[in-house]
Design a protein around this motif. Structure first.
Motif, PDB file in Angstrom:
ATOM      1  N   GLY A  67      12.068  -4.922   6.915  1.00  0.00           N
ATOM      2  CA  GLY A  67      12.157  -4.477   8.305  1.00  0.00           C
ATOM      3  C   GLY A  67      12.645  -3.043   8.397  1.00  0.00           C
ATOM      4  N   GLU A  68      13.600  -2.668   7.551  1.00  0.00           N
ATOM      5  CA  GLU A  68      14.092  -1.290   7.521  1.00  0.00           C
ATOM      6  C   GLU A  68      12.992  -0.332   7.075  1.00  0.00           C
ATOM      7  N   LEU A  94       8.595 -10.323  11.723  1.00  0.00           N
ATOM      8  CA  LEU A  94       8.019  -9.010  11.435  1.00  0.00           C
ATOM      9  C   LEU A  94       6.510  -8.954  11.655  1.00  0.00           C
ATOM     10  N   SER A 101      10.552   0.222   9.975  1.00  0.00           N
ATOM     11  CA  SER A 101      11.172   1.052  11.019  1.00  0.00           C
ATOM     12  C   SER A 101      11.272   2.511  10.602  1.00  0.00           C
ATOM     13  N   ALA A 102      11.426   2.747   9.291  1.00  0.00           N
ATOM     14  CA  ALA A 102      11.572   4.108   8.779  1.00  0.00           C
ATOM     15  C   ALA A 102      10.237   4.792   8.519  1.00  0.00           C
TER      16      ALA A 102
END
Length: 214
Positions: free
Chosen positions: A95-96, A119, A99-100
């Motif tokens: 998930g990180e 997700l 998002s990045a």
């Protein structure tokens, strides 16, 4: 340089990674000027894992050592052990990554883990067939975004079913932009069909000094 993190876990489905890791690691068909790629195996501990084929892998790094940015990619292979809570940390990291702006590529059982954490609820994706994610991921709410294809690319998210490894590899390679377009097309068609004309078409796209006989 791209850093490609390959998550390794017990019962990893060896065949699902073969096309993509071989080409990214060898670089044998890379276009001139393509960015270099570094492959690192990653896991939730330093312990060795045993693949479905019986191979033993010692992870290069741990989950919290991964760096998520636009030059990072996380590859999540299929396995029979994705239901274990111990893999929650890498799904949180996935998930990180998304998002990045980093890429996440999941195939087969790994898609159930992504689906279970929401997700896939708002993005086009695929898995092992309609109804599969409902069966194995009770919290899944992304049915209207499901695409019944072997592999589906949606910007920095690339998902595939267990029979979609070749197309999945093609979409990952295309995302990384390390092949010429004609090289990628001929490469894909050769392995998809086995027709010799695509092999020779592939050879014609490469520099004369390339060692591509393997």
């Amino acid at each position: 340089m791209f850093t490609i993190y390959v998550y390794v876990l017990d019962t990893l489905a060896d065949w699902e990674l073969g096309y993509v890791t071989a080409e990214l690691n060898s670089g044998r068909f890379f276009r001139k000027g393509a960015q270099r790629v570094s492959l690192k195996t990653v896991s939730d501990s330093r312990e060795t894992v045993t693949t479905m084929g019986g191979l033993t892998i010692m992870p290069d790094c741990l989950i919290d050592e991964m760096v998520a940015d636009e030059t990072s990619m996380l590859i999540l292979p299929g396995a029979n052990t994705w239901s274990s809570p111990r893999h929650g940390a890498v799904i949180e990291k996935a998930g990180e990554f998304l998002s990045a702006g980093a890429a996440v590529c999941a195939i087969c059982g790994a898609t159930t883990a992504l689906a279970g954490c929401g997700l896939l609820d708002q993005r086009p994706h695929t898995s092992n067939g309609p109804g599969f994610l409902d069966m194995f991921s009770p919290g899944y709410k992304g049915q209207r975004f499901y695409v019944d294809q072997p592999s589906v690319a949606d910007h920095n998210l690339i998902t595939a079913g267990c029979a979609g490894a070749l197309l999945w590899a093609r979409q990952i390679i295309e995302y990384l932009d390390v092949f010429q377009s004609d090289t990628l097309e001929a490469w894909y068609e050769y392995f998809r069909t086995g027709k010799h004309e695509y092999f020779y078409a592939l050879m014609k796209t490469l520099p004369c000094d390339s060692d591509t006989a393997s």
